[in-house]
Design a protein around this motif. Structure first.
Motif, PDB file in Angstrom:
ATOM      1  N   MET A 112      40.305  46.293  44.709  1.00  0.00           N
ATOM      2  CA  MET A 112      39.510  45.556  45.460  1.00  0.00           C
ATOM      3  C   MET A 112      40.173  44.492  46.186  1.00  0.00           C
ATOM      4  O   MET A 112      40.264  43.681  47.408  1.00  0.00           O
ATOM      5  CB  MET A 112      38.066  45.014  44.973  1.00  0.00           C
ATOM      6  N   ARG A 150      32.189  43.470  43.212  1.00  0.00           N
ATOM      7  CA  ARG A 150      32.146  44.599  42.140  1.00  0.00           C
ATOM      8  C   ARG A 150      31.275  44.919  41.005  1.00  0.00           C
ATOM      9  O   ARG A 150      31.063  46.126  40.965  1.00  0.00           O
ATOM     10  CB  ARG A 150      32.675  43.131  41.043  1.00  0.00           C
ATOM     11  N   PRO A 156      40.379  46.298  39.834  1.00  0.00           N
ATOM     12  CA  PRO A 156      40.861  45.092  41.147  1.00  0.00           C
ATOM     13  C   PRO A 156      41.717  45.386  42.013  1.00  0.00           C
ATOM     14  O   PRO A 156      41.348  45.482  42.568  1.00  0.00           O
ATOM     15  CB  PRO A 156      41.239  44.061  39.904  1.00  0.00           C
ATOM     16  N   THR A 175      34.112  39.469  46.380  1.00  0.00           N
ATOM     17  CA  THR A 175      34.312  40.104  45.168  1.00  0.00           C
ATOM     18  C   THR A 175      33.567  40.239  44.047  1.00  0.00           C
ATOM     19  O   THR A 175      33.323  41.692  43.700  1.00  0.00           O
ATOM     20  CB  THR A 175      36.359  39.879  45.194  1.00  0.00           C
ATOM     21  N   THR A 176      32.719  39.249  44.099  1.00  0.00           N
ATOM     22  CA  THR A 176      32.086  38.982  43.303  1.00  0.00           C
ATOM     23  C   THR A 176      31.055  39.982  42.782  1.00  0.00           C
ATOM     24  O   THR A 176      30.742  40.319  41.668  1.00  0.00           O
ATOM     25  CB  THR A 176      31.627  37.478  42.629  1.00  0.00           C
ATOM     26  N   LYS A 221      32.180  48.993  40.370  1.00  0.00           N
ATOM     27  CA  LYS A 221      32.718  48.648  39.816  1.00  0.00           C
ATOM     28  C   LYS A 221      34.361  49.251  39.600  1.00  0.00           C
ATOM     29  O   LYS A 221      34.737  50.280  38.654  1.00  0.00           O
ATOM     30  CB  LYS A 221      31.507  49.754  38.223  1.00  0.00           C
ATOM     31  N   GLU A 266      41.136  41.726  34.820  1.00  0.00           N
ATOM     32  CA  GLU A 266      38.819  41.241  34.401  1.00  0.00           C
ATOM     33  C   GLU A 266      39.674  40.338  33.647  1.00  0.00           C
ATOM     34  O   GLU A 266      39.540  39.263  34.019  1.00  0.00           O
ATOM     35  CB  GLU A 266      38.243  42.146  35.095  1.00  0.00           C
ATOM     36  N   THR A 317      33.560  44.809  30.249  1.00  0.00           N
ATOM     37  CA  THR A 317      34.732  45.616  31.647  1.00  0.00           C
ATOM     38  C   THR A 317      35.497  46.342  30.472  1.00  0.00           C
ATOM     39  O   THR A 317      36.044  45.630  29.720  1.00  0.00           O
ATOM     40  CB  THR A 317      35.649  44.445  32.591  1.00  0.00           C
ATOM     41  N   TYR A 343      29.711  43.027  33.202  1.00  0.00           N
ATOM     42  CA  TYR A 343      29.152  42.914  34.228  1.00  0.00           C
ATOM     43  C   TYR A 343      27.477  42.596  34.005  1.00  0.00           C
ATOM     44  O   TYR A 343      27.130  42.821  33.113  1.00  0.00           O
ATOM     45  CB  TYR A 343      29.364  44.511  35.133  1.00  0.00           C
ATOM     46  N   TYR A 348      38.790  37.451  42.532  1.00  0.00           N
ATOM     47  CA  TYR A 348      39.929  37.965  42.060  1.00  0.00           C
ATOM     48  C   TYR A 348      41.263  36.896  42.802  1.00  0.00           C
ATOM     49  O   TYR A 348      42.055  36.291  42.302  1.00  0.00           O
ATOM     50  CB  TYR A 348      40.732  39.531  42.689  1.00  0.00           C
TER      51      TYR A 348
END
Length: 434
Positions: A433, A423, A430, A419-420, A427, A10, A5, A18, A175
């Motif tokens: 999101m 993401r 945060p 969110t996991t 991409k 993050e 990332t 990722y 997050y």
């Protein structure tokens, strides 16, 4: 191929990579609360008798702890008499079960809270707790995708294909566990572990972050520099409820920083330690990804968990992988009947063997933390023995696209974060999101 990332936020949460290297589709999450819908899947049984009133709660744009506090005040009862199986996202429309000990339907009908619906369902002889939650169904819309439709769909297909090869998605803590605008929770937890209760309290009350409003940063910096809690109470916005609660305590009892923390609800207080454990877990999972180690194949020294009757990971059933049982464990993992785990490090955590154990030692050394620190000598009631968590999230989203939007529908076991999943597809930063 794994992609590191490039979002500093993050990395601050221990999320360093990722699983997939394909570009995401971008877009914005939670443009409206109704874009993020969560419905709890519960095994809780209720009937027509018992001391606990069972209620279906639907809320929009409410933080769970704030709602429980305001509900308890209107009912005239303590927060401890209200039971839920898990906290839900704030900026969302969420539906879940709630138990209220000693409450009547008539009392419930007098509740007046905006954007809250409380539907009495029945009664039970016990309250609702974490063990009653199987998981959550998500229905989420990502808006403002700027790609042409064909390219958007091509990227989503490529990401899907690579996640299928890997057997799923890395099961990072999301997050929300740390905070996006102000990711402070795990940093406070670390200071509590090391005995710096005063530093932990001041960080929570007054440490500012770039993503906050200029007004909030200004008043936090003032309090951090002066420790003038009376002026802080005067200037802090009313929505900073927990910070104001702690400052009220410190005005009445100067220097009692442990007492300031205990003026918060016990559930909220324990989140600080749990958030730091979550950060360490994310670091360990990130290392496994970046080292090129598989998520859906066991290595000697790994600890695996087995599935329960519903086919979900059950971390109460554990086994260490050895040369002797490795073929059998591989067989079970391929059939989704076992999962590799990593520790939520605590006072009773023994470090794993093999490669996993080496990384655990390295991360703890880098952090300057020992497993024994989780006895939390300064506040022993916050001690945590530690747990295990599966490293792979076996999510299979159903995705529809069109008009610059993409809608994702999927189920996740309890304790896992939407969110996991998103993401990997988006991409995006945060902040997009939140």
């Amino acid at each position: 191929m794994v992609r590191p990332t490039h979002f500093e936020l993050e990395r601050l949460m221990g999320i360093d990579a990722y699983l997939t290297d394909e570009d995401g589709v971008g877009g914005d999450l939670r443009v409206e609360p109704g874009d993020f819908r969560v419905k709890e899947v519960s095994d809780f049984k209720y009937g027509t008798s018992g001391d606990f009133l069972i209620v279906r709660l639907t809320k929009e744009n409410w933080e769970t702890h704030h709602l429980i506090r305001d509900l308890s005040r209107q009912l005239g009862i303590s927060e401890e008499r209200i039971g839920i199986a898990g906290t839900k996202d704030k900026r969302a429309v969420t539906t879940q079960l709630m138990s209220i000990r000693g409450a009547s339907e008539e009392q419930l009908s007098r509740i007046d809270l905006p954007r809250v619906r409380l539907e009495p369902l029945g009664r039970a002889n016990k309250d609702i707790g974490l063990g009653d939650l199987r998981g959550n169904d998500f229905d989420i819309t990502v808006r403002n995708i700027s790609l042409p439709l064909a390219e958007c769909e091509a990227r989503l297909r490529a990401i899907d294909a690579n996640m299928a090869k890997a057997g799923g998605i890395p099961n990072f803590f999301g997050y929300q566990r740390f905070g996006i605008v102000r990711p402070i929770t795990h940093l406070v937890g670390k200071k509590l572990l090391t005995g710096d209760v005063e530093g932990a309290a001041m960080d929570y009350i007054a440490r500012s972050f770039p993503g906050e409003s200029e007004e909030n940063k200004k008043v936090r910096n003032m309090v951090m520099g002066t420790r003038d809690f009376k002026e802080g109470i005067r200037l802090y916005p009313l929505n900073l409820r927990y910070e104001r609660t702690m400052m009220h305590h410190l005005i009445e009892r100067p220097g009692d920083y442990a007492g300031a923390f205990r003026s918060l609800s016990p559930k909220l207080l324990k989140l600080f330690i749990h958030a730091y454990q979550s950060y360490l877990f994310n670091k360990l999972l990130s290392r496994r990804l970046l080292d090129g180690l598989p998520l859906n194949e066991p290595l000697e020294g790994d600890v695996v968990c087995f599935t329960d009757a519903q086919g979900q990971p059950d971390t109460s059933k554990l086994e260490t992988v050895t040369k002797r049982n490795l073929p059998d464990i591989k067989f079970l993992i391929k059939r989704d009947r076992a999962y590799v785990t990593l520790p939520l490090i605590g006072s009773d955590s023994g470090l794993d063997a093999g490669r996993a154990g080496e990384e655990e030692r390295r991360v703890l050394d880098e952090e300057g933390i020992k497993a024994g620190d989780f006895t939390v000598a300064a506040m022993p009631d916050l001690a945590s023995a530690g747990l295990r968590r599966q490293i792979l999230l076996n999510a299979r989203p159903s995705i529809n696209t069109g008009d610059g939007n993409a809608t994702f529908k999927f189920f996740l076991p309890r304790g896992c974060y939407a969110t996991t999943v998103l993401r990997e597809y988006m991409k995006a930063s945060p902040e997009q999101m939140d």
